[in-house]
Design a protein around this motif. Sequence first.
Motif, PDB file in Angstrom:
ATOM      1  N   SER A   1      68.850   5.210 103.085  1.00 43.93           N
ATOM      2  CA  SER A   1      69.644   5.484 102.075  1.00 43.93           C
ATOM      3  C   SER A   1      68.785   4.208 101.094  1.00 43.93           C
ATOM      4  CB  SER A   1      71.378   3.945 101.968  1.00 43.93           C
ATOM      5  OG  SER A   1      70.678   3.056 102.592  1.00 43.93           O
ATOM      6  N   ALA A   2      67.362   3.501 101.533  1.00 45.83           N
ATOM      7  CA  ALA A   2      66.523   3.328 101.169  1.00 45.83           C
ATOM      8  C   ALA A   2      65.334   3.992 100.690  1.00 45.83           C
ATOM      9  CB  ALA A   2      65.905   1.683 102.327  1.00 45.83           C
ATOM     10  N   TRP A   3      65.945   5.452 101.428  1.00 48.60           N
ATOM     11  CA  TRP A   3      64.987   6.360 100.827  1.00 48.60           C
ATOM     12  C   TRP A   3      64.615   7.066  99.422  1.00 48.60           C
ATOM     13  CZ3 TRP A   3      64.632  11.259  98.635  1.00 48.60           C
ATOM     14  CH2 TRP A   3      63.500  11.732  99.036  1.00 48.60           C
ATOM     15  N   GLN A   4      62.935   6.407  99.586  1.00 52.91           N
ATOM     16  CA  GLN A   4      62.632   6.873  97.361  1.00 52.91           C
ATOM     17  C   GLN A   4      61.984   7.354  96.967  1.00 52.91           C
ATOM     18  OE1 GLN A   4      61.805   2.798  96.084  1.00 52.91           O
ATOM     19  NE2 GLN A   4      64.193   2.220  95.563  1.00 52.91           N
ATOM     20  N   GLU A   5      62.361   8.986  95.893  1.00 57.32           N
ATOM     21  CA  GLU A   5      61.252   9.801  96.659  1.00 57.32           C
ATOM     22  C   GLU A   5      59.302   9.168  95.924  1.00 57.32           C
ATOM     23  OE1 GLU A   5      60.453  14.518  94.658  1.00 57.32           O
ATOM     24  OE2 GLU A   5      62.512  13.384  94.606  1.00 57.32           O
ATOM     25  N   ASP A   6      59.958   8.648  94.483  1.00 58.13           N
ATOM     26  CA  ASP A   6      58.438   8.283  94.157  1.00 58.13           C
ATOM     27  C   ASP A   6      57.856   7.367  95.116  1.00 58.13           C
ATOM     28  OD1 ASP A   6      60.801   6.460  93.983  1.00 58.13           O
ATOM     29  OD2 ASP A   6      60.097   5.538  92.075  1.00 58.13           O
ATOM     30  N   ARG A   7      58.474   6.292  95.785  1.00 61.57           N
ATOM     31  CA  ARG A   7      57.843   5.599  96.462  1.00 61.57           C
ATOM     32  C   ARG A   7      57.500   6.143  97.612  1.00 61.57           C
ATOM     33  NH1 ARG A   7      58.975  -0.287  98.927  1.00 61.57           N
ATOM     34  NH2 ARG A   7      57.857  -0.156 100.945  1.00 61.57           N
ATOM     35  N   TYR A   8      57.672   7.168  97.635  1.00 59.60           N
ATOM     36  CA  TYR A   8      57.149   8.063  99.319  1.00 59.60           C
ATOM     37  C   TYR A   8      56.565   9.279  99.170  1.00 59.60           C
ATOM     38  CZ  TYR A   8      60.003   4.365 102.350  1.00 59.60           C
ATOM     39  OH  TYR A   8      60.416   3.718 102.473  1.00 59.60           O
ATOM     40  N   SER A   9      56.120   9.074  98.070  1.00 63.11           N
ATOM     41  CA  SER A   9      55.324  10.357  97.655  1.00 63.11           C
ATOM     42  C   SER A   9      53.996  10.445  97.714  1.00 63.11           C
ATOM     43  CB  SER A   9      56.039  11.142  95.970  1.00 63.11           C
ATOM     44  OG  SER A   9      57.059  11.195  95.705  1.00 63.11           O
ATOM     45  N   SER A  10      53.541   9.059  98.435  1.00 60.97           N
ATOM     46  CA  SER A  10      51.579   9.116  98.572  1.00 60.97           C
ATOM     47  C   SER A  10      52.736   7.666  99.726  1.00 60.97           C
ATOM     48  CB  SER A  10      51.598   8.296  97.276  1.00 60.97           C
ATOM     49  OG  SER A  10      52.063   6.747  97.763  1.00 60.97           O
ATOM     50  N   LEU A  11      51.101   7.706 100.672  1.00 60.57           N
ATOM     51  CA  LEU A  11      51.314   7.073 101.888  1.00 60.57           C
ATOM     52  C   LEU A  11      51.172   5.983 101.874  1.00 60.57           C
ATOM     53  CD1 LEU A  11      48.098   9.458 104.209  1.00 60.57           C
ATOM     54  CD2 LEU A  11      50.725   9.713 103.739  1.00 60.57           C
ATOM     55  N   ASP A  12      50.557   5.615 100.781  1.00 61.04           N
ATOM     56  CA  ASP A  12      50.828   3.902  99.950  1.00 61.04           C
ATOM     57  C   ASP A  12      52.729   3.088 101.175  1.00 61.04           C
ATOM     58  OD1 ASP A  12      48.770   3.775  99.557  1.00 61.04           O
ATOM     59  OD2 ASP A  12      48.355   4.522  97.530  1.00 61.04           O
ATOM     60  N   GLY A  13      53.187   4.095  99.821  1.00 65.98           N
ATOM     61  CA  GLY A  13      54.687   3.914 100.861  1.00 65.98           C
ATOM     62  C   GLY A  13      54.941   3.859 101.971  1.00 65.98           C
ATOM     63  N   TYR A  14      54.847   4.152 103.395  1.00 62.72           N
ATOM     64  CA  TYR A  14      54.625   4.864 104.037  1.00 62.72           C
ATOM     65  C   TYR A  14      53.820   3.838 104.959  1.00 62.72           C
ATOM     66  CZ  TYR A  14      56.492   9.219 103.949  1.00 62.72           C
ATOM     67  OH  TYR A  14      57.439  10.122 103.521  1.00 62.72           O
ATOM     68  N   ALA A  15      52.667   3.266 103.456  1.00 60.72           N
ATOM     69  CA  ALA A  15      52.229   1.453 104.453  1.00 60.72           C
ATOM     70  C   ALA A  15      52.817   0.191 103.935  1.00 60.72           C
ATOM     71  CB  ALA A  15      51.168   2.404 103.940  1.00 60.72           C
ATOM     72  N   ARG A  16      52.923   0.673 103.227  1.00 59.23           N
ATOM     73  CA  ARG A  16      53.809  -0.587 102.694  1.00 59.23           C
ATOM     74  C   ARG A  16      54.614  -0.658 103.616  1.00 59.23           C
ATOM     75  NH1 ARG A  16      55.903  -0.817  96.912  1.00 59.23           N
ATOM     76  NH2 ARG A  16      55.162   2.161  96.804  1.00 59.23           N
ATOM     77  N   ASP A  17      55.421   0.142 103.688  1.00 64.73           N
ATOM     78  CA  ASP A  17      56.979  -0.299 105.030  1.00 64.73           C
ATOM     79  C   ASP A  17      56.451  -0.604 106.148  1.00 64.73           C
ATOM     80  OD1 ASP A  17      58.597   1.346 103.553  1.00 64.73           O
ATOM     81  OD2 ASP A  17      58.873   2.548 104.437  1.00 64.73           O
ATOM     82  N   LEU A  18      55.085  -0.225 106.830  1.00 63.49           N
ATOM     83  CA  LEU A  18      54.749  -1.188 107.899  1.00 63.49           C
ATOM     84  C   LEU A  18      54.251  -2.317 107.763  1.00 63.49           C
ATOM     85  CD1 LEU A  18      53.558  -0.346 110.832  1.00 63.49           C
ATOM     86  CD2 LEU A  18      51.134   1.186 109.999  1.00 63.49           C
ATOM     87  N   VAL A  19      53.855  -2.998 106.357  1.00 63.35           N
ATOM     88  CA  VAL A  19      53.042  -4.208 106.306  1.00 63.35           C
ATOM     89  C   VAL A  19      54.412  -5.368 106.408  1.00 63.35           C
ATOM     90  CG1 VAL A  19      51.689  -4.823 104.707  1.00 63.35           C
ATOM     91  CG2 VAL A  19      50.954  -3.386 104.989  1.00 63.35           C
ATOM     92  N   GLU A  20      55.371  -4.698 105.626  1.00 58.45           N
ATOM     93  CA  GLU A  20      56.817  -4.838 105.035  1.00 58.45           C
ATOM     94  C   GLU A  20      57.074  -5.442 107.029  1.00 58.45           C
ATOM     95  OE1 GLU A  20      58.975  -2.966 102.513  1.00 58.45           O
ATOM     96  OE2 GLU A  20      57.846  -3.445 100.726  1.00 58.45           O
ATOM     97  N   VAL A  21      57.277  -4.752 107.944  1.00 60.71           N
ATOM     98  CA  VAL A  21      57.812  -4.962 109.034  1.00 60.71           C
ATOM     99  C   VAL A  21      56.713  -5.794 110.304  1.00 60.71           C
ATOM    100  CG1 VAL A  21      57.905  -3.611 111.580  1.00 60.71           C
ATOM    101  CG2 VAL A  21      59.028  -2.277 109.391  1.00 60.71           C
ATOM    102  N   CYS A  22      55.319  -5.388 109.537  1.00 59.31           N
ATOM    103  CA  CYS A  22      54.633  -6.459 110.561  1.00 59.31           C
ATOM    104  C   CYS A  22      55.050  -7.846 109.648  1.00 59.31           C
ATOM    105  CB  CYS A  22      52.903  -6.174 109.891  1.00 59.31           C
ATOM    106  SG  CYS A  22      52.587  -4.633 111.076  1.00 59.31           S
ATOM    107  N   GLU A  23      55.007  -8.218 108.380  1.00 60.85           N
ATOM    108  CA  GLU A  23      55.130  -9.692 107.921  1.00 60.85           C
ATOM    109  C   GLU A  23      56.967  -9.692 108.481  1.00 60.85           C
ATOM    110  OE1 GLU A  23      53.052  -8.846 103.750  1.00 60.85           O
ATOM    111  OE2 GLU A  23      54.750  -8.990 103.572  1.00 60.85           O
TER     112      GLU A  23
END
Length: 209
Positions: A1-23
């Motif tokens: 439900s949190a998926w957004q096409e514009d966020r995940y249309s680049s690899l930066d969106g996935y990297a931000r997810d990973l950083v947020e998990v680490c934080e």
Amino acid sequence: SAWQEDRYSSLDGYARDLVEVCEELDLRDAVVVGHSVSAMTGVLAAAAAPGRIGALVMVCPSPRYIDEDDYRGGFSAEDIDELLESLESNYLGWSAAMAPVIMGNPDRPELGEELTNSFCATDPDMARVFARTTFLSDSRKDLETVTVPTLILECEQDVIAPREVGAYVHAAVKGSELVTLDAVGHCPQLSAPEATASAIRSFLSSGAR
């Protein structure tokens, strides 16, 4: 439900997810193990959150899937266009046809079936966006930002990320270690899990880490 096409249309969106998990977990000096294009997600995350990520393990990484000038990514631009058109027109059919090719190991059809089931369990709309993001991405310049210890694992034969790609990544990431697994296909974590785990353990216990 949190998926957004514009966020995940680049690899930066996935990297931000990973950083947020680490934080959120307050991780420090974590080891990111990324397979295929996800290895590039690890590269982006390591640059974005220094101190959070202390090492990278790239399993069959590919910074660019399309051949260009003297770079061999494994596919022509026409190949990728056809692949994406096929995926978008019939995702389940594409999954059934492509998963065994990606997996390799035709003598072990159960591996291809496992990957097919994984693909088919993915929401087709999300999969289409992810595929387009993956196969059209170009992360070659990002490899130059890597400063943490890095292990690159490649297979003897891999139609998705041929050995020329492993050599390119190894040359681009200063101080990296390249290990060629006695395995076939693009998913050694499934086809050769013991060898894959052994190489990772050796890297983590060595002076490189």
